[in-house]
Scaffold this motif. Structure first.
Motif, mmCIF file in Angstrom:
data_model
loop_
_atom_site.group_PDB
_atom_site.id
_atom_site.type_symbol
_atom_site.label_atom_id
_atom_site.label_comp_id
_atom_site.label_asym_id
_atom_site.label_seq_id
_atom_site.Cartn_x
_atom_site.Cartn_y
_atom_site.Cartn_z
ATOM 1 N N GLY A 1 0.790 -1.227 0.000
ATOM 2 C CA GLY A 1 0.000 0.000 0.000
ATOM 3 C C GLY A 1 0.821 1.274 0.000
ATOM 4 O O GLY A 1 0.274 2.349 0.205
ATOM 5 N N GLN A 2 2.116 1.167 -0.230
ATOM 6 C CA GLN A 2 2.956 2.366 -0.224
ATOM 7 C C GLN A 2 4.178 2.158 -1.111
ATOM 8 O O GLN A 2 4.568 1.026 -1.387
ATOM 9 N N PRO A 3 4.791 3.251 -1.543
ATOM 10 C CA PRO A 3 6.020 3.115 -2.316
ATOM 11 C C PRO A 3 7.161 2.680 -1.408
ATOM 12 O O PRO A 3 7.285 3.136 -0.278
ATOM 13 N N SER A 4 7.980 1.759 -1.895
ATOM 14 C CA SER A 4 9.131 1.266 -1.150
ATOM 15 C C SER A 4 10.386 1.525 -1.974
ATOM 16 O O SER A 4 10.512 1.010 -3.077
ATOM 17 N N GLN A 5 11.284 2.331 -1.442
ATOM 18 C CA GLN A 5 12.509 2.633 -2.161
ATOM 19 C C GLN A 5 13.562 1.567 -1.881
ATOM 20 O O GLN A 5 13.768 1.174 -0.737
ATOM 21 N N MET A 6 14.207 1.150 -2.958
ATOM 22 C CA MET A 6 15.287 0.175 -2.863
ATOM 23 C C MET A 6 16.490 0.763 -3.586
ATOM 24 O O MET A 6 16.336 1.508 -4.554
ATOM 25 N N PRO A 7 17.700 0.432 -3.148
ATOM 26 C CA PRO A 7 18.886 0.975 -3.818
ATOM 27 C C PRO A 7 18.964 0.485 -5.268
ATOM 28 O O PRO A 7 18.484 -0.609 -5.594
ATOM 29 N N ALA A 8 19.572 1.288 -6.127
ATOM 30 C CA ALA A 8 19.708 0.923 -7.540
ATOM 31 C C ALA A 8 20.453 -0.391 -7.721
ATOM 32 O O ALA A 8 20.266 -1.090 -8.716
ATOM 33 N N SER A 9 21.265 -0.773 -6.751
ATOM 34 C CA SER A 9 22.068 -2.004 -6.857
ATOM 35 C C SER A 9 21.224 -3.276 -6.887
ATOM 36 O O SER A 9 21.734 -4.350 -7.214
ATOM 37 N N VAL A 10 19.927 -3.198 -6.562
ATOM 38 C CA VAL A 10 19.069 -4.393 -6.575
ATOM 39 C C VAL A 10 18.625 -4.762 -7.989
ATOM 40 O O VAL A 10 18.120 -5.861 -8.205
ATOM 41 N N ARG A 11 18.807 -3.869 -8.939
ATOM 42 C CA ARG A 11 18.276 -4.074 -10.286
ATOM 43 C C ARG A 11 18.990 -5.214 -11.003
ATOM 44 O O ARG A 11 20.196 -5.227 -11.128
ATOM 45 N N ILE A 12 18.185 -6.181 -11.451
ATOM 46 C CA ILE A 12 18.685 -7.327 -12.195
ATOM 47 C C ILE A 12 17.810 -7.505 -13.436
ATOM 48 O O ILE A 12 16.696 -6.975 -13.487
ATOM 49 N N PRO A 13 18.293 -8.248 -14.424
ATOM 50 C CA PRO A 13 17.442 -8.506 -15.587
ATOM 51 C C PRO A 13 16.135 -9.176 -15.170
ATOM 52 O O PRO A 13 16.107 -10.025 -14.274
ATOM 53 N N ARG A 14 15.074 -8.789 -15.844
ATOM 54 C CA ARG A 14 13.748 -9.325 -15.553
ATOM 55 C C ARG A 14 13.750 -10.848 -15.637
ATOM 56 O O ARG A 14 13.171 -11.531 -14.795
ATOM 57 N N SER A 15 14.404 -11.395 -16.653
ATOM 58 C CA SER A 15 14.428 -12.855 -16.819
ATOM 59 C C SER A 15 15.121 -13.538 -15.643
ATOM 60 O O SER A 15 14.697 -14.622 -15.215
ATOM 61 N N ASP A 16 16.169 -12.912 -15.077
ATOM 62 C CA ASP A 16 16.847 -13.488 -13.912
ATOM 63 C C ASP A 16 15.926 -13.505 -12.695
ATOM 64 O O ASP A 16 15.912 -14.468 -11.923
ATOM 65 N N ALA A 17 15.164 -12.435 -12.516
ATOM 66 C CA ALA A 17 14.246 -12.367 -11.376
ATOM 67 C C ALA A 17 13.150 -13.424 -11.494
ATOM 68 O O ALA A 17 12.792 -14.073 -10.504
ATOM 69 N N LEU A 18 12.637 -13.624 -12.697
ATOM 70 C CA LEU A 18 11.602 -14.649 -12.885
ATOM 71 C C LEU A 18 12.179 -16.046 -12.747
ATOM 72 O O LEU A 18 11.510 -16.946 -12.219
ATOM 73 N N ASP A 19 13.426 -16.241 -13.179
ATOM 74 C CA ASP A 19 14.088 -17.540 -12.946
ATOM 75 C C ASP A 19 14.234 -17.795 -11.443
ATOM 76 O O ASP A 19 14.060 -18.920 -10.979
ATOM 77 N N ALA A 20 14.557 -16.745 -10.691
ATOM 78 C CA ALA A 20 14.694 -16.878 -9.236
ATOM 79 C C ALA A 20 13.343 -17.228 -8.601
ATOM 80 O O ALA A 20 13.284 -18.055 -7.680
ATOM 81 N N LEU A 21 12.269 -16.626 -9.077
ATOM 82 C CA LEU A 21 10.936 -16.964 -8.571
ATOM 83 C C LEU A 21 10.636 -18.437 -8.847
ATOM 84 O O LEU A 21 10.165 -19.157 -7.952
ATOM 85 N N ALA A 22 10.923 -18.895 -10.054
ATOM 86 C CA ALA A 22 10.670 -20.302 -10.392
ATOM 87 C C ALA A 22 11.482 -21.230 -9.483
ATOM 88 O O ALA A 22 10.964 -22.241 -8.992
ATOM 89 N N GLU A 23 12.732 -20.863 -9.218
ATOM 90 C CA GLU A 23 13.568 -21.680 -8.336
ATOM 91 C C GLU A 23 13.014 -21.682 -6.913
ATOM 92 O O GLU A 23 12.940 -22.740 -6.264
ATOM 93 N N PHE A 24 12.599 -20.509 -6.410
ATOM 94 C CA PHE A 24 12.006 -20.430 -5.073
ATOM 95 C C PHE A 24 10.766 -21.329 -4.976
ATOM 96 O O PHE A 24 10.588 -22.057 -3.998
#
Length: 131
Positions: free
Chosen positions: A93-116
């Motif tokens: 319900g609110q904006p959450s700021q994260m450091p720019a260093s968290v940015r990864i390719p979208r495909s890597d993030a979805l691969d990580a979700l599949a692995e989780f």
């Protein structure tokens, strides 16, 4: 194959859906993006209490993992400069700021979700920083 409770915010309400396995989790992410969200975190909490969140609605993404409500907490480590501006994702319900260093390719993030969703553990297919 693990069960997880997915949660996300759109417009003025919070949504929930139980997903089973990586295929259902990835399909849900696709459906959420089809409604036109921008910079949205979708969380997946397993029955054991492990937590994984993935960033949707942008060219790049991010991932967050907690084994429990107690530290340590982990966020994805990308190749992008940590000196850039923070990345803002909508969550809880609110904006959450994260450091720019968290940015990864979208495909890597979805691969990580599949692995989780397959293992119930912190994915090994992405690099992590402890927060």
């Amino acid at each position: 194959m693990h069960h997880a409770e997915a949660e996300w915010d759109v417009a003025s309400h919070r949504s929930r859906q139980t997903v089973v396995g990586s295929e259902e989790a990835l399909k849900l992410c696709e459906q959420i993006e089809q409604i036109g969200v921008e910079h949205l975190l979708v969380s997946f909490t397993s029955q054991q209490g492990t937590f994984f969140a993935v960033g949707l609605g942008a060219a790049d993404s991010c991932a967050v993992f907690w084994e429990s409500a107690d530290p340590p907490y982990f966020q994805s480590r990308g190749d992008m400069s940590s000196e850039g501006p923070p990345v803002t994702y909508w969550y809880g319900g609110q904006p959450s700021q994260m450091p720019a260093s968290v940015r990864i390719p979208r495909s890597d993030a979805l691969d990580a979700l599949a692995e989780f969703m397959s293992t119930g553990r912190r994915p090994e297919c992405v690099e992590w920083d402890e927060t």
